[in-house]
Write a protein that holds these residues in place. Sequence first.
Motif: not given
Length: 487
Positions: A150, A152, A167, A173, A176, A197
């Motif tokens: 995660s 943020e 990224f 992940l 995002l 995701l």
Amino acid sequence: MKNNMKYTRFVIFCLIIIFLNLCLCKGETKEVSDEAVMEKKEKESLYSAIQGFVGSWWNGSNLYPDPCGWTPIQGVSCDFMNEFWYVTDLNIGPLHENSLSCTQNPEFRPQLFDLKHLKSLTFFNCFTSPHNLITLPTNNWEKLASSLESLEFRSNPSLIGLFPSIFGNLYKLQSLVLFQNGISGTLPTNIGNLVHLKRLVLSENNFSDRVPDTLGNLKELLILDLSRNSLSGSLPISIGYLNSLLKLDLSNNGIMGNIPYEMGNLKNLTLLDFRGNNLSGGLTKSIEEMNSLQELMLSGNSLGGDIANFDWKKLQNLMILDLSNLGLSGVFPKSMLNLKKLRYVGLSNNNLTGYLPLEIANMPCVNAIYVNGNNLKGELKFSNDFYVRLGRRFAAWNNPSLCYTSELMSNGDSPIGVEPCKPEEMLVKTGLKTELSNQNGNMLQEFNRLNEDVISSCGLCRCGIDGVWWVIVVESFMMVVLWNVLL
């Protein structure tokens, strides 16, 4: 006596058991305490990384000598692995009451990327100074690729620069979030590599150009929010293949073209928000197949088309419907009256015509109806209770041919901006005057024909009857005709 001896032995036995348990617990506590240590490099990296964001005044080694143990740092969580404590969650910014606030000149130090077991990294309201703009680092993120789930950045207006393409290499992940920042540029195509995701939120930034087709690779995605950017171009068809998607928000961009037919594949979608774009081509019929939809918001586009061509009763879970400012035509669709869960109806500023069905008042959950700025006509015959219940949430103004029946109003709770019907208007707006006019016209034509026949049969010429006699003949004939009509 024997009973007393048994009781004494039982008490002694219990005391021995309690004593042994206390000794064991003490030994276990000592054992865990001896093992629960933190690697020196891990601890130093944590102190340095936090100091870069909160300021050099912060001396972690003195304030928090055991950050994963008896002197925990607010915003830091650890897991015990292989006989050592490791940082797994790091939250920077005023997320909680005792959280560490950022300095006016925060910086990303390389030690941040040495926290090799980091799973969650969050920055909230940390980069805020307009005099110190910070760009996202483009290096070292790969060091966190094997652990980070995660990432943020929330409410950091001074965080600028391009979306780091690196990224796309954070293959673990699941979340995002880049929300309310100053990040700009195009969305890299390798964002489609983040196949695990569940949540992708990039709203309220300055992203531009097209929505990449590679988003269609994110099959596990539940939430996609790209709202309030400067995205343009047409919607990629690939979005229609995100079958797990629950919420899709692309509002307030510059997206153009038709709504893809493939959107009908999103059977699990509960929210669809395309407000404030440049979409055209009418309401895509495939939206009817999105039977999980609870919120459909399309206002502020140039869709056009006839609203009645859409079978609204298929969307039985619909609660919020906003179709304002779309250039829609047609009459209020009666199929919409079957939506038992509908709460909000927004149809303002379109080209709707015809009458507003009285059955709207029977829809069990509706508490807001906006039909202002259309070409609706006729009388509003809703009860006074209906206007009291909705109040200003019933908007029907700017419909020039619409009026309400004042006789139904008991205490002045009339619809705002709508005039009461006048007797003449009531005839016009209910069609009665037109009907009577047609009847009178037919009556006069019949009278003229009969008059000529009667006069001819009497051997008289029509022009020979004048003055008082002509008036008497006409009045007598009219009385006979009216009497027959009334009977």
